[in-house]
Design a protein around this motif. Structure first.
Motif, short mmCIF file in Angstrom:
data_model
loop_
_atom_site.label_atom_id
_atom_site.label_comp_id
_atom_site.label_asym_id
_atom_site.label_seq_id
_atom_site.Cartn_x
_atom_site.Cartn_y
_atom_site.Cartn_z
N GLU A 255 0.82 -1.21 0.00
CA GLU A 255 0.00 0.00 0.00
C GLU A 255 0.86 1.27 0.00
O GLU A 255 0.55 2.23 -0.71
CB GLU A 255 -0.92 0.00 1.23
CG GLU A 255 -2.03 -1.05 1.17
CD GLU A 255 -2.74 -1.21 2.50
OE1 GLU A 255 -2.36 -0.48 3.45
OE2 GLU A 255 -3.63 -2.06 2.59
N ARG A 260 0.38 -3.82 -4.89
CA ARG A 260 -0.76 -4.59 -4.38
C ARG A 260 -0.25 -5.82 -3.66
O ARG A 260 0.80 -6.37 -3.99
CB ARG A 260 -1.68 -5.02 -5.52
CG ARG A 260 -2.40 -3.90 -6.21
CD ARG A 260 -3.24 -4.40 -7.38
NE ARG A 260 -4.33 -5.26 -6.97
CZ ARG A 260 -5.19 -5.81 -7.81
NH1 ARG A 260 -5.06 -5.61 -9.11
NH2 ARG A 260 -6.17 -6.57 -7.38
N ARG A 313 -3.40 4.32 -7.16
CA ARG A 313 -2.44 3.82 -6.19
C ARG A 313 -1.06 4.39 -6.53
O ARG A 313 -0.63 4.34 -7.68
CB ARG A 313 -2.38 2.29 -6.19
CG ARG A 313 -3.62 1.63 -5.62
CD ARG A 313 -3.33 0.18 -5.24
NE ARG A 313 -2.67 -0.54 -6.30
CZ ARG A 313 -3.30 -1.07 -7.35
NH1 ARG A 313 -4.61 -0.93 -7.47
NH2 ARG A 313 -2.63 -1.73 -8.27
#
Length: 325
Positions: A255, A260, A313
Protein backbone atom coordinates in the motif's frame (compact mmCIF):
# COMPACT_ATOMS: atom_id res chain seq x y z
CA UNK A 1 43.27 32.70 -35.50
CA UNK A 2 42.01 29.13 -35.95
CA UNK A 3 43.63 27.98 -32.70
CA UNK A 4 42.06 30.94 -30.88
CA UNK A 5 38.62 30.03 -32.27
CA UNK A 6 39.01 26.41 -31.17
CA UNK A 7 40.03 27.56 -27.72
CA UNK A 8 36.96 29.80 -27.47
CA UNK A 9 34.65 26.97 -28.54
CA UNK A 10 36.25 24.61 -26.03
CA UNK A 11 35.87 27.18 -23.26
CA UNK A 12 32.22 27.70 -24.14
CA UNK A 13 31.60 23.94 -24.05
CA UNK A 14 33.26 23.70 -20.64
CA UNK A 15 31.16 26.58 -19.34
CA UNK A 16 27.96 24.97 -20.62
CA UNK A 17 28.93 21.65 -19.07
CA UNK A 18 29.64 23.29 -15.72
CA UNK A 19 26.32 25.14 -15.88
CA UNK A 20 24.50 21.91 -16.66
CA UNK A 21 26.10 20.23 -13.67
CA UNK A 22 25.10 23.04 -11.31
CA UNK A 23 21.48 23.16 -12.44
CA UNK A 24 19.67 20.65 -10.21
CA UNK A 25 15.91 21.02 -9.99
CA UNK A 26 14.63 18.64 -7.25
CA UNK A 27 11.77 17.30 -9.33
CA UNK A 28 9.71 14.61 -7.61
CA UNK A 29 8.17 12.05 -9.96
CA UNK A 30 5.35 9.78 -8.81
CA UNK A 31 4.32 6.63 -10.68
CA UNK A 32 0.61 5.84 -10.42
CA UNK A 33 -1.50 2.87 -11.40
CA UNK A 34 -5.14 3.73 -12.10
CA UNK A 35 -7.95 1.19 -12.32
CA UNK A 36 -11.73 1.28 -12.55
CA UNK A 37 -14.14 -0.26 -10.04
CA UNK A 38 -13.58 -3.69 -11.60
CA UNK A 39 -9.79 -3.47 -11.35
CA UNK A 40 -9.19 -2.85 -15.07
CA UNK A 41 -6.48 -0.25 -15.94
CA UNK A 42 -7.77 3.10 -17.19
CA UNK A 43 -6.13 4.65 -20.24
CA UNK A 44 -6.08 8.05 -21.93
CA UNK A 45 -6.47 10.01 -18.70
CA UNK A 46 -5.46 13.68 -18.55
CA UNK A 47 -3.58 15.85 -16.11
CA UNK A 48 -6.81 17.37 -14.81
CA UNK A 49 -8.06 13.91 -13.79
CA UNK A 50 -5.54 13.95 -10.91
CA UNK A 51 -4.97 16.01 -7.78
CA UNK A 52 -1.68 15.90 -5.86
CA UNK A 53 -1.26 16.74 -2.17
CA UNK A 54 2.11 17.32 -0.48
CA UNK A 55 1.76 17.18 3.32
CA UNK A 56 -1.90 18.01 2.75
CA UNK A 57 -1.15 21.02 0.53
CA UNK A 58 -2.16 20.96 -3.16
CA UNK A 59 0.68 21.14 -5.67
CA UNK A 60 0.65 21.94 -9.36
CA UNK A 61 1.28 18.89 -11.52
CA UNK A 62 3.99 20.33 -13.75
CA UNK A 63 4.76 17.19 -15.73
CA UNK A 64 2.39 14.45 -16.77
CA UNK A 65 2.74 11.48 -19.08
CA UNK A 66 1.69 7.87 -19.44
CA UNK A 67 4.41 5.26 -19.76
CA UNK A 68 3.08 2.81 -22.32
CA UNK A 69 6.21 2.11 -24.35
CA UNK A 70 9.02 1.97 -21.81
CA UNK A 71 10.30 -1.50 -20.89
CA UNK A 72 9.80 -2.98 -17.44
CA UNK A 73 12.49 -3.51 -14.83
CA UNK A 74 11.44 -6.19 -12.34
CA UNK A 75 13.15 -7.40 -9.18
CA UNK A 76 12.03 -10.88 -8.12
CA UNK A 77 12.57 -11.48 -4.39
CA UNK A 78 12.09 -15.06 -3.22
CA UNK A 79 11.86 -16.10 0.44
CA UNK A 80 13.79 -19.38 0.89
CA UNK A 81 13.91 -19.42 4.70
CA UNK A 82 12.92 -22.40 6.81
CA UNK A 83 9.28 -21.34 7.04
CA UNK A 84 9.09 -21.53 3.23
CA UNK A 85 10.32 -25.13 2.94
CA UNK A 86 7.00 -26.26 1.50
CA UNK A 87 6.83 -23.29 -0.91
CA UNK A 88 10.19 -23.34 -2.68
CA UNK A 89 9.06 -25.60 -5.53
CA UNK A 90 5.95 -23.45 -5.88
CA UNK A 91 8.16 -20.35 -6.03
CA UNK A 92 10.16 -21.89 -8.88
CA UNK A 93 6.97 -22.76 -10.76
CA UNK A 94 5.56 -19.25 -10.17
CA UNK A 95 8.68 -17.51 -11.48
CA UNK A 96 8.84 -19.81 -14.50
CA UNK A 97 5.26 -18.77 -15.24
CA UNK A 98 6.23 -15.12 -14.80
CA UNK A 99 9.11 -15.34 -17.28
CA UNK A 100 6.88 -16.99 -19.88
CA UNK A 101 3.85 -14.74 -19.38
CA UNK A 102 5.14 -11.26 -18.56
CA UNK A 103 8.77 -10.65 -19.51
CA UNK A 104 8.97 -9.07 -22.96
CA UNK A 105 11.87 -8.69 -25.37
CA UNK A 106 12.87 -5.26 -24.00
CA UNK A 107 12.20 -6.00 -20.32
CA UNK A 108 14.84 -6.82 -17.72
CA UNK A 109 14.77 -8.61 -14.38
CA UNK A 110 16.95 -9.84 -11.54
CA UNK A 111 16.44 -12.55 -8.91
CA UNK A 112 17.18 -12.23 -5.20
CA UNK A 113 16.78 -14.89 -2.51
CA UNK A 114 16.09 -14.03 1.12
CA UNK A 115 16.96 -16.30 4.02
CA UNK A 116 19.47 -15.57 6.75
CA UNK A 117 21.15 -13.29 4.21
CA UNK A 118 20.24 -11.56 0.94
CA UNK A 119 21.75 -13.16 -2.16
CA UNK A 120 21.71 -11.90 -5.75
CA UNK A 121 21.08 -15.05 -7.76
CA UNK A 122 20.79 -13.51 -11.24
CA UNK A 123 21.86 -9.93 -11.90
CA UNK A 124 19.82 -7.54 -14.03
CA UNK A 125 19.41 -9.05 -17.48
CA UNK A 126 17.04 -9.31 -20.42
CA UNK A 127 18.07 -12.92 -21.08
CA UNK A 128 15.19 -15.26 -20.30
CA UNK A 129 17.61 -18.21 -20.46
CA UNK A 130 19.82 -16.68 -17.73
CA UNK A 131 16.78 -15.95 -15.58
CA UNK A 132 15.44 -19.49 -16.01
CA UNK A 133 18.81 -20.83 -14.97
CA UNK A 134 18.59 -18.60 -11.90
CA UNK A 135 15.15 -19.96 -11.07
CA UNK A 136 16.54 -23.50 -11.15
CA UNK A 137 19.23 -22.46 -8.66
CA UNK A 138 16.73 -21.34 -6.02
CA UNK A 139 17.19 -23.51 -2.93
CA UNK A 140 16.79 -23.21 0.82
CA UNK A 141 20.40 -23.12 2.01
CA UNK A 142 21.41 -20.09 -0.08
CA UNK A 143 24.58 -21.73 -1.35
CA UNK A 144 24.09 -19.96 -4.69
CA UNK A 145 24.40 -16.28 -5.52
CA UNK A 146 26.47 -13.40 -4.18
CA UNK A 147 25.83 -11.13 -1.22
CA UNK A 148 23.58 -8.16 -1.93
CA UNK A 149 23.98 -5.34 0.55
CA UNK A 150 25.47 -5.66 4.00
CA UNK A 151 26.06 -9.23 5.22
CA UNK A 152 24.24 -10.50 8.25
CA UNK A 153 27.51 -11.24 10.08
CA UNK A 154 28.17 -7.52 10.48
CA UNK A 155 25.00 -6.98 12.51
CA UNK A 156 25.08 -9.62 15.24
CA UNK A 157 24.10 -7.29 18.08
CA UNK A 158 20.46 -7.58 19.20
CA UNK A 159 18.06 -4.74 18.41
CA UNK A 160 14.90 -3.71 20.19
CA UNK A 161 11.86 -3.33 17.93
CA UNK A 162 8.43 -2.46 19.31
CA UNK A 163 9.38 -3.69 22.74
CA UNK A 164 10.82 -7.01 21.51
CA UNK A 165 14.45 -8.06 21.23
CA UNK A 166 15.22 -9.00 17.62
CA UNK A 167 18.57 -10.61 16.83
CA UNK A 168 20.68 -8.87 14.22
CA UNK A 169 20.59 -12.06 12.15
CA UNK A 170 17.75 -14.50 11.87
CA UNK A 171 16.07 -17.01 9.61
CA UNK A 172 14.29 -14.50 7.34
CA UNK A 173 15.93 -11.17 6.51
CA UNK A 174 12.92 -10.14 4.43
CA UNK A 175 13.04 -6.38 4.97
CA UNK A 176 16.81 -6.45 4.33
CA UNK A 177 16.05 -8.00 0.93
CA UNK A 178 13.51 -5.36 -0.08
CA UNK A 179 15.77 -2.58 1.18
CA UNK A 180 18.86 -3.82 -0.68
CA UNK A 181 16.98 -4.51 -3.93
CA UNK A 182 15.40 -1.04 -3.89
CA UNK A 183 18.49 0.95 -2.88
CA UNK A 184 21.21 -0.92 -4.75
CA UNK A 185 19.43 -2.18 -7.88
CA UNK A 186 16.38 0.00 -8.51
CA UNK A 187 17.31 3.50 -7.38
CA UNK A 188 19.96 4.13 -10.09
CA UNK A 189 17.48 3.16 -12.82
CA UNK A 190 14.67 5.07 -14.54
CA UNK A 191 11.46 3.91 -16.15
CA UNK A 192 8.79 1.48 -14.97
CA UNK A 193 10.10 -0.41 -11.96
CA UNK A 194 8.59 -2.96 -9.59
CA UNK A 195 9.61 -5.51 -7.00
CA UNK A 196 7.64 -8.75 -6.77
CA UNK A 197 8.06 -10.50 -3.41
CA UNK A 198 7.17 -14.17 -2.84
CA UNK A 199 7.00 -14.85 0.91
CA UNK A 200 4.78 -15.58 3.91
CA UNK A 201 5.54 -12.08 5.20
CA UNK A 202 7.36 -13.06 8.39
CA UNK A 203 10.62 -11.24 9.10
CA UNK A 204 12.69 -12.85 11.85
CA UNK A 205 15.99 -11.04 11.83
CA UNK A 206 16.47 -8.06 9.50
CA UNK A 207 18.60 -5.21 10.82
CA UNK A 208 16.53 -2.96 8.54
CA UNK A 209 12.93 -2.37 9.58
CA UNK A 210 9.77 -2.51 7.49
CA UNK A 211 9.79 1.29 7.49
CA UNK A 212 13.34 1.25 6.09
CA UNK A 213 12.22 -1.10 3.32
CA UNK A 214 9.20 1.05 2.47
CA UNK A 215 11.22 4.26 2.36
CA UNK A 216 13.88 2.62 0.19
CA UNK A 217 11.24 1.53 -2.34
CA UNK A 218 9.56 4.94 -2.24
CA UNK A 219 12.91 6.66 -2.73
CA UNK A 220 13.52 4.49 -5.81
CA UNK A 221 9.98 5.22 -7.14
CA UNK A 222 9.45 1.46 -7.25
CA UNK A 223 6.12 -0.27 -6.75
CA UNK A 224 6.11 -3.41 -4.60
CA UNK A 225 3.79 -6.32 -5.29
CA UNK A 226 3.63 -9.16 -2.78
CA UNK A 227 2.43 -12.74 -3.31
CA UNK A 228 1.91 -14.63 -0.07
CA UNK A 229 2.77 -18.31 0.19
CA UNK A 230 2.23 -20.06 3.53
CA UNK A 231 3.92 -23.45 3.84
CA UNK A 232 1.89 -26.30 5.38
CA UNK A 233 4.89 -26.81 7.69
CA UNK A 234 3.96 -23.65 9.56
CA UNK A 235 0.88 -25.29 11.07
CA UNK A 236 3.15 -27.54 13.14
CA UNK A 237 3.48 -24.47 15.38
CA UNK A 238 0.03 -22.97 16.13
CA UNK A 239 1.58 -19.81 17.60
CA UNK A 240 3.61 -19.14 14.46
CA UNK A 241 0.60 -19.94 12.26
CA UNK A 242 -1.52 -17.38 14.13
CA UNK A 243 1.26 -14.78 13.98
CA UNK A 244 1.62 -15.29 10.24
CA UNK A 245 -2.13 -15.01 9.67
CA UNK A 246 -2.30 -11.74 11.62
CA UNK A 247 0.75 -10.18 10.00
CA UNK A 248 -0.02 -7.04 8.00
CA UNK A 249 3.51 -6.22 6.89
CA UNK A 250 3.03 -7.28 3.27
CA UNK A 251 -0.17 -5.26 2.93
CA UNK A 252 1.52 -2.19 4.42
CA UNK A 253 4.56 -2.57 2.16
CA UNK A 254 2.39 -2.80 -0.97
CA UNK A 255 0.00 0.00 0.00
CA UNK A 256 2.74 2.49 0.91
CA UNK A 257 4.62 1.97 -2.35
CA UNK A 258 1.62 1.93 -4.71
CA UNK A 259 1.64 -1.81 -5.41
CA UNK A 260 -0.76 -4.59 -4.38
CA UNK A 261 -0.73 -7.50 -1.95
CA UNK A 262 -2.08 -10.79 -3.29
CA UNK A 263 -3.24 -13.64 -1.02
CA UNK A 264 -2.04 -17.22 -1.22
CA UNK A 265 -5.00 -18.70 -3.01
CA UNK A 266 -4.83 -16.61 -6.17
CA UNK A 267 -3.76 -18.26 -9.44
CA UNK A 268 -0.25 -16.93 -10.37
CA UNK A 269 -1.40 -16.46 -13.96
CA UNK A 270 -4.22 -14.17 -12.84
CA UNK A 271 -1.90 -12.30 -10.46
CA UNK A 272 0.71 -11.68 -13.14
CA UNK A 273 -2.00 -10.56 -15.54
CA UNK A 274 -3.04 -7.85 -13.07
CA UNK A 275 0.54 -6.79 -12.37
CA UNK A 276 1.53 -6.58 -16.03
CA UNK A 277 -1.60 -4.64 -17.00
CA UNK A 278 -0.90 -2.06 -14.30
CA UNK A 279 2.81 -1.72 -14.98
CA UNK A 280 2.37 -1.28 -18.72
CA UNK A 281 -0.20 1.50 -18.16
CA UNK A 282 1.46 3.63 -15.49
CA UNK A 283 0.93 7.38 -15.27
CA UNK A 284 3.77 9.59 -14.04
CA UNK A 285 3.16 12.91 -12.28
CA UNK A 286 5.98 15.35 -11.63
CA UNK A 287 6.13 18.38 -9.34
CA UNK A 288 8.74 20.63 -7.77
CA UNK A 289 8.50 20.73 -3.96
CA UNK A 290 8.70 24.13 -2.25
CA UNK A 291 12.04 25.34 -0.89
CA UNK A 292 11.13 24.52 2.71
CA UNK A 293 10.46 20.90 1.75
CA UNK A 294 13.94 20.33 0.30
CA UNK A 295 15.58 19.23 3.53
CA UNK A 296 15.61 15.47 3.08
CA UNK A 297 12.80 14.87 5.56
CA UNK A 298 10.00 12.43 4.74
CA UNK A 299 6.78 14.15 3.69
CA UNK A 300 3.33 12.71 3.08
CA UNK A 301 2.26 12.37 -0.53
CA UNK A 302 -1.23 11.68 -1.84
CA UNK A 303 -2.49 11.37 -5.39
CA UNK A 304 -6.27 11.55 -5.74
CA UNK A 305 -8.68 11.27 -8.63
CA UNK A 306 -10.96 14.11 -9.65
CA UNK A 307 -13.27 11.74 -11.52
CA UNK A 308 -15.67 9.20 -10.09
CA UNK A 309 -14.84 5.54 -10.51
CA UNK A 310 -11.04 5.95 -10.49
CA UNK A 311 -8.85 4.02 -8.06
CA UNK A 312 -5.36 5.56 -7.87
CA UNK A 313 -2.44 3.82 -6.19
CA UNK A 314 0.93 5.49 -5.69
CA UNK A 315 3.65 5.81 -3.08
CA UNK A 316 2.54 7.57 0.08
CA UNK A 317 5.60 9.69 0.87
CA UNK A 318 8.78 11.22 -0.51
CA UNK A 319 11.95 12.96 0.66
CA UNK A 320 13.29 15.84 -1.44
CA UNK A 321 16.97 16.72 -1.36
CA UNK A 322 18.24 20.30 -1.40
CA UNK A 323 19.14 21.73 -4.80
CA UNK A 324 22.85 21.52 -5.59
CA UNK A 325 24.73 24.85 -5.39
Amino acid sequence: MRSLLLYAVAALCRAQTQADIKVDVPLVSVSCSVTDRNGAPLQNLKREDFALLDNGQPRDIQYFWQETDLPLTIGLIVDVSGSQTGCIKRHRDTLTRFLAQVLGARDRAFIVTVGRDVKLLTDLTGSVDDLREGVERIEGRQRNGKQLGEPCCGHEAPKRRRGRIIPGCGGTALWNGVYAAARLKMKPLTGRKALIVLTDGMDTGSFHSLTDAIEAAQGADTLVYTIRCVSPMIFLSPAVAIQTALSRGLNHLAEETGGRAFPTERDPGVVFGHIEAELRNLYVLGFTPPEEARNGEVRKLQVKSTRAGMNVRSRKSYAARPASP
